[in-house]
Design an enzyme around this catalytic site. Structure first.
Site, PDB file in Angstrom:
ATOM      1  N   ASP A  93      -0.454  26.321  13.014  1.00  0.00           N
ATOM      2  CA  ASP A  93      -1.100  25.029  12.865  1.00  0.00           C
ATOM      3  C   ASP A  93      -0.096  24.101  12.193  1.00  0.00           C
ATOM      4  O   ASP A  93       0.677  24.535  11.323  1.00  0.00           O
ATOM      5  CB  ASP A  93      -2.332  25.129  11.959  1.00  0.00           C
ATOM      6  CG  ASP A  93      -3.492  25.867  12.612  1.00  0.00           C
ATOM      7  OD1 ASP A  93      -3.352  26.297  13.763  1.00  0.00           O
ATOM      8  OD2 ASP A  93      -4.542  26.007  11.946  1.00  0.00           O
ATOM      9  N   SER A 233       6.085  24.419   3.869  1.00  0.00           N
ATOM     10  CA  SER A 233       6.697  25.349   4.804  1.00  0.00           C
ATOM     11  C   SER A 233       6.916  24.701   6.162  1.00  0.00           C
ATOM     12  O   SER A 233       6.221  23.765   6.547  1.00  0.00           O
ATOM     13  CB  SER A 233       5.811  26.590   4.943  1.00  0.00           C
ATOM     14  OG  SER A 233       4.448  26.241   4.959  1.00  0.00           O
TER      15      SER A 233
END
Length: 277
Positions: A93, A233
């Site tokens: 995602d 991230s």
């Protein structure tokens, strides 16, 4: 959002901020923060985090979390993953940006230039992707932080590259070569018909820990590759020249400099067969 943006600017664009950043990115502080987030005393952070980021918990495993990181790395109930051969899927995602890889191993992300040989620590491997496509997936705190393999293939090599952990937010790019400073891990995947693909995970400020699973040589499209513990991230994919046809909606946004929201397992393009490797 404004307050957070100001704090990032302070850290990266002022002398005092950069001095503080050097302290914040020391391994001992990162390790200490990671241990705290792994312990049961960090559980009180969970409801605050859910409320702050307006996270919808429906669709996730219903259980009590042992720690903040136990919550952050929670598993989602199985959803649809495109396993059609020849389809390239999103590994996570997040928000997708698309960039060409130039012939001299330089590509541009957020107005900064990066050399592939520095990113990969291999001149020969960088050359392999000259003229190809670079896909950047940016994860936010609201996103699911587990990720999967994007195609079937054979794991030819995996490499962990240590580095200083810096924030991956866009503001940071103007002050530091962020990806060459961050810790990162990549896997080179050999496919029978579509050449080699690089799938790289990149950590970020403070903990930003990358946790990849130990797996056999043969991997499958949609198989879980690993997860990020708390911290910003990013996932990067490198595709060889003339091997990928991106879906038009992603290309249209990319031409306008717009990131496209993607979901783990959804088709983002088609890998083009050019003969057996």
């Amino acid at each position: 959002m404004k307050k957070e943006t100001l704090s990032i600017r302070f850290l990266y664009q002022t002398h005092i901020g950069r001095a503080i950043l050097k302290i914040l990115t020391k391994p001992f502080l990162s390790n200490t923060a990671g241990k705290f987030l792994d312990c049961r005393f960090s559980r009180w952070l969970v409801p605050l985090f859910i409320q702050k980021h307006n996270i919808d918990m429906s669709g996730f495993e219903g259980r009590k979390f042992r720690s903040f990181n136990d919550f952050f790395t929670r598993k989602r109930t199985p959803g649809h993953i495109d396993i059609t051969p020849g389809h390239l899927i999103s590994p996570c995602d997040g928000y997708l940006s698309i960039y060409p890889v130039s012939q001299d191993q330089i590509y541009h992300i957020k107005h900064s230039a990066y050399h592939l040989h520095d990113l990969l620590k291999s001149q020969a491997l960088a050359q392999k992707f000259a003229g190809g496509t670079c896909l950047i997936f940016r994860l936010t705190p609201q996103n699911y932080h587990r990720y999967c393999y994007v195609c079937d293939g054979i794991r030819m090599e995996s490499r962990a590259i240590p580095g200083k952990l810096h924030c991956v937010r866009p503001t940071a790019y103007a002050s530091f070569p962020v990806f060459t400073e961050n810790s990162r891990e990549y896997t080179r995947i050999r496919t029978q018909r579509y050449g080699d693909i690089i799938q790289m995970e990149i950590g970020a400020l403070l903990v930003g820990k990358i946790s990849n699973h130990s797996q056999k040589e043969t991997i499958f499209q949609g198989m879980e590759k690993g997860y990020f513990e708390f911290g910003g991230s990013t996932i990067l994919l490198l595709i060889q020249k003339d091997r990928l046809a991106m879906d038009q909606r992603f290309l249209s946004n990319a031409r306008q400099g717009i990131e496209t929201k993607v979901r783990l397992g959804e088709k983002i393009g088609t890998l083009k067969q050019t003969g057996c490797e």
